[in-house]
Write a protein that holds these residues in place. Structure first.
Motif, PDB file in Angstrom:
ATOM      1  N   ASP A 108       0.798  -1.090  -0.056  1.00 15.85           N
ATOM      2  CA  ASP A 108       0.310  -0.090  -0.532  1.00 15.85           C
ATOM      3  C   ASP A 108       0.455   0.722  -0.085  1.00 15.85           C
ATOM      4  O   ASP A 108       0.335   2.227  -0.135  1.00 15.85           O
ATOM      5  CB  ASP A 108      -1.194  -0.172   0.911  1.00 15.85           C
ATOM      6  N   SER A 109       2.218   0.707   0.297  1.00 18.20           N
ATOM      7  CA  SER A 109       2.685   2.219  -0.251  1.00 18.20           C
ATOM      8  C   SER A 109       3.963   3.142   1.453  1.00 18.20           C
ATOM      9  O   SER A 109       3.964   4.124   1.106  1.00 18.20           O
ATOM     10  CB  SER A 109       2.900   3.073  -1.279  1.00 18.20           C
ATOM     11  N   ARG A 110       2.697   2.310   2.064  1.00 17.66           N
ATOM     12  CA  ARG A 110       3.020   3.160   3.554  1.00 17.66           C
ATOM     13  C   ARG A 110       4.524   3.009   3.386  1.00 17.66           C
ATOM     14  O   ARG A 110       5.314   2.065   3.168  1.00 17.66           O
ATOM     15  CB  ARG A 110       2.395   3.362   4.359  1.00 17.66           C
ATOM     16  N   ILE A 111       5.537   4.855   4.437  1.00 20.92           N
ATOM     17  CA  ILE A 111       6.499   4.448   4.787  1.00 20.92           C
ATOM     18  C   ILE A 111       7.059   4.645   6.217  1.00 20.92           C
ATOM     19  O   ILE A 111       6.015   5.773   5.862  1.00 20.92           O
ATOM     20  CB  ILE A 111       7.411   5.385   3.636  1.00 20.92           C
ATOM     21  N   TRP A 112       7.608   4.042   6.341  1.00 24.11           N
ATOM     22  CA  TRP A 112       8.244   4.661   7.724  1.00 24.11           C
ATOM     23  C   TRP A 112       9.723   5.102   7.948  1.00 24.11           C
ATOM     24  O   TRP A 112      10.369   4.674   6.657  1.00 24.11           O
ATOM     25  CB  TRP A 112       7.900   3.661   8.846  1.00 24.11           C
ATOM     26  N   GLN A 113      10.174   5.900   8.914  1.00 22.30           N
ATOM     27  CA  GLN A 113      12.075   6.357   8.909  1.00 22.30           C
ATOM     28  C   GLN A 113      12.242   5.736   9.818  1.00 22.30           C
ATOM     29  O   GLN A 113      11.692   5.630  11.323  1.00 22.30           O
ATOM     30  CB  GLN A 113      11.633   7.583   9.247  1.00 22.30           C
ATOM     31  N   LEU A 114      13.010   4.187  10.200  1.00 21.08           N
ATOM     32  CA  LEU A 114      13.156   3.382  10.869  1.00 21.08           C
ATOM     33  C   LEU A 114      14.891   3.774  11.314  1.00 21.08           C
ATOM     34  O   LEU A 114      15.846   3.720   9.873  1.00 21.08           O
ATOM     35  CB  LEU A 114      13.590   2.025  10.330  1.00 21.08           C
ATOM     36  N   GLN A 115      14.608   4.302  12.608  1.00 25.93           N
ATOM     37  CA  GLN A 115      16.486   4.362  13.064  1.00 25.93           C
ATOM     38  C   GLN A 115      16.857   3.020  14.034  1.00 25.93           C
ATOM     39  O   GLN A 115      15.488   2.884  14.912  1.00 25.93           O
ATOM     40  CB  GLN A 115      16.263   6.078  13.975  1.00 25.93           C
ATOM     41  N   TRP A 116      18.106   2.886  14.041  1.00 28.50           N
ATOM     42  CA  TRP A 116      19.069   1.875  14.134  1.00 28.50           C
ATOM     43  C   TRP A 116      19.785   3.135  15.372  1.00 28.50           C
ATOM     44  O   TRP A 116      20.489   3.914  14.997  1.00 28.50           O
ATOM     45  CB  TRP A 116      19.626   0.578  13.992  1.00 28.50           C
ATOM     46  N   SER A 117      20.241   2.561  16.897  1.00 28.16           N
ATOM     47  CA  SER A 117      20.957   2.990  17.533  1.00 28.16           C
ATOM     48  C   SER A 117      21.724   2.370  18.338  1.00 28.16           C
ATOM     49  O   SER A 117      21.357   1.615  18.869  1.00 28.16           O
ATOM     50  CB  SER A 117      20.596   4.001  18.296  1.00 28.16           C
ATOM     51  N   LEU A 118      22.538   2.565  19.357  1.00 23.96           N
ATOM     52  CA  LEU A 118      24.124   2.235  19.495  1.00 23.96           C
ATOM     53  C   LEU A 118      22.565   2.160  21.240  1.00 23.96           C
ATOM     54  O   LEU A 118      23.498   1.852  22.674  1.00 23.96           O
ATOM     55  CB  LEU A 118      24.897   2.134  19.891  1.00 23.96           C
ATOM     56  N   GLU A 119      22.093   3.735  21.189  1.00 25.60           N
ATOM     57  CA  GLU A 119      21.693   3.890  22.595  1.00 25.60           C
ATOM     58  C   GLU A 119      19.868   3.481  22.391  1.00 25.60           C
ATOM     59  O   GLU A 119      19.551   3.432  21.391  1.00 25.60           O
ATOM     60  CB  GLU A 119      21.648   5.338  22.879  1.00 25.60           C
ATOM     61  N   SER A 120      19.837   2.713  23.286  1.00 27.62           N
ATOM     62  CA  SER A 120      18.475   2.345  23.279  1.00 27.62           C
ATOM     63  C   SER A 120      17.266   3.311  22.689  1.00 27.62           C
ATOM     64  O   SER A 120      16.204   3.443  22.037  1.00 27.62           O
ATOM     65  CB  SER A 120      17.836   1.806  24.601  1.00 27.62           C
ATOM     66  N   LYS A 121      17.804   4.707  23.478  1.00 29.61           N
ATOM     67  CA  LYS A 121      16.226   5.894  23.415  1.00 29.61           C
ATOM     68  C   LYS A 121      16.274   6.409  22.070  1.00 29.61           C
ATOM     69  O   LYS A 121      15.193   6.861  21.356  1.00 29.61           O
ATOM     70  CB  LYS A 121      16.641   6.962  24.525  1.00 29.61           C
ATOM     71  N   GLY A 122      17.753   5.992  20.941  1.00 25.87           N
ATOM     72  CA  GLY A 122      17.583   6.144  20.231  1.00 25.87           C
ATOM     73  C   GLY A 122      16.777   5.748  18.787  1.00 25.87           C
ATOM     74  O   GLY A 122      17.290   5.810  17.519  1.00 25.87           O
ATOM     75  N   ARG A 123      15.958   4.337  19.292  1.00 24.28           N
ATOM     76  CA  ARG A 123      16.031   3.578  18.351  1.00 24.28           C
ATOM     77  C   ARG A 123      14.271   3.341  17.936  1.00 24.28           C
ATOM     78  O   ARG A 123      13.927   3.390  19.506  1.00 24.28           O
ATOM     79  CB  ARG A 123      16.543   1.647  18.910  1.00 24.28           C
ATOM     80  N   GLY A 124      13.774   2.970  16.465  1.00 24.50           N
ATOM     81  CA  GLY A 124      12.547   2.757  16.501  1.00 24.50           C
ATOM     82  C   GLY A 124      11.936   3.025  15.579  1.00 24.50           C
ATOM     83  O   GLY A 124      12.725   4.026  14.187  1.00 24.50           O
ATOM     84  N   ILE A 125      11.026   3.733  14.986  1.00 25.61           N
ATOM     85  CA  ILE A 125      10.465   4.192  13.950  1.00 25.61           C
ATOM     86  C   ILE A 125      10.326   5.876  14.413  1.00 25.61           C
ATOM     87  O   ILE A 125       9.637   5.825  15.504  1.00 25.61           O
ATOM     88  CB  ILE A 125       8.633   3.531  13.965  1.00 25.61           C
ATOM     89  N   VAL A 126      11.004   6.516  13.454  1.00 25.65           N
ATOM     90  CA  VAL A 126      11.155   8.037  13.531  1.00 25.65           C
ATOM     91  C   VAL A 126       9.463   8.078  13.848  1.00 25.65           C
ATOM     92  O   VAL A 126       9.033   9.389  13.871  1.00 25.65           O
ATOM     93  CB  VAL A 126      12.174   8.228  13.162  1.00 25.65           C
ATOM     94  N   ARG A 127       9.366   8.382  11.552  1.00 23.28           N
ATOM     95  CA  ARG A 127       8.327   9.103  12.079  1.00 23.28           C
ATOM     96  C   ARG A 127       7.907   8.097  11.068  1.00 23.28           C
ATOM     97  O   ARG A 127       8.195   7.427   9.862  1.00 23.28           O
ATOM     98  CB  ARG A 127       8.590  10.560  11.166  1.00 23.28           C
ATOM     99  N   SER A 128       6.185   8.353  10.546  1.00 21.82           N
ATOM    100  CA  SER A 128       5.690   8.063   8.864  1.00 21.82           C
ATOM    101  C   SER A 128       5.546   7.956   7.885  1.00 21.82           C
ATOM    102  O   SER A 128       5.725  10.197   8.414  1.00 21.82           O
ATOM    103  CB  SER A 128       4.300   7.638   9.522  1.00 21.82           C
ATOM    104  N   ILE A 129       5.696   8.557   7.007  1.00 23.61           N
ATOM    105  CA  ILE A 129       6.332   9.790   5.662  1.00 23.61           C
ATOM    106  C   ILE A 129       4.468   9.354   5.046  1.00 23.61           C
ATOM    107  O   ILE A 129       4.845   8.495   4.235  1.00 23.61           O
ATOM    108  CB  ILE A 129       7.629   9.302   5.522  1.00 23.61           C
ATOM    109  N   PRO A 130       4.411  10.956   5.323  1.00 22.55           N
ATOM    110  CA  PRO A 130       2.834  10.781   4.621  1.00 22.55           C
ATOM    111  C   PRO A 130       3.001  10.674   2.676  1.00 22.55           C
ATOM    112  O   PRO A 130       4.363  11.435   2.431  1.00 22.55           O
ATOM    113  CB  PRO A 130       1.716  12.402   4.769  1.00 22.55           C
ATOM    114  N   LEU A 131       2.190  10.640   2.284  1.00 24.47           N
ATOM    115  CA  LEU A 131       1.513  10.910   1.169  1.00 24.47           C
ATOM    116  C   LEU A 131       1.199  12.445   0.831  1.00 24.47           C
ATOM    117  O   LEU A 131       0.921  12.767   1.731  1.00 24.47           O
ATOM    118  CB  LEU A 131       0.900  10.263   0.482  1.00 24.47           C
TER     119      LEU A 131
END
Length: 144
Positions: free
Chosen positions: A119-142
């Motif tokens: 369905d072409s949804r996109i998210w910005q995924l971020q890895w990090s050595l720090e747990s607080k820096g990991r996750g889905i940063v944002r959904s990128i809207p159409l």
């Protein structure tokens, strides 16, 4: 004899030029980074993606969009997995399907684009050595 060698050389050069032109045309037609769904994407739900950090990979559940940071080691440094995204990204009521989600690297070593191929949804995924820096940063809207 020399004439035959000349003809063979000319034919070889022509074949080389034609194959080079065909490859150039194909590379212009296929978007850079195009990632077709392969048989292994369909057969297996998990896929590893390299990062530019030699010790870190991203493990993606291609059926749900869940992701983990995988760190390996050659010495006493701890190896293991850390959750980047522990929640399914499937729309409500959707059935998990291997190969639905994939990752694309960005020029920022810590960020990937997570694409839902259906369905072409996109998210910005971020890895990090720090747990607080990991996750889905944002959904990128159409866009508009």
């Amino acid at each position: 004899m020399n004439e035959r060698v000349g003809i063979i050389a000319a034919l070889a050069l022509a074949a080389l030029l034609l194959s080079s032109a065909a490859m150039a045309q194909r590379s212009q037609l296929a978007p850079k980074g195009a990632d077709p769904i392969s048989e292994s994407d369909i057969a297996y739900p998990y896929r590893l993606f390299e990062t530019t950090n030699i010790w870190i990979f991203i493990l993606l559940d291609t059926a749900t969009g869940r992701a983990w940071q995988v760190q390996y080691s050659l010495d006493d440094t701890p190896a293991g997995r850390s959750i980047i995204n522990g929640s399914s990204l499937l729309p409500e009521g959707a059935t998990p399907k291997n190969g639905r989600f994939t990752l694309y690297s960005t020029r920022n070593m810590y960020n990937f684009l997570l694409l839902d191929r259906e369905d072409s949804r996109i998210w910005q995924l971020q890895w990090s050595l720090e747990s607080k820096g990991r996750g889905i940063v944002r959904s990128i809207p159409l866009g508009r």
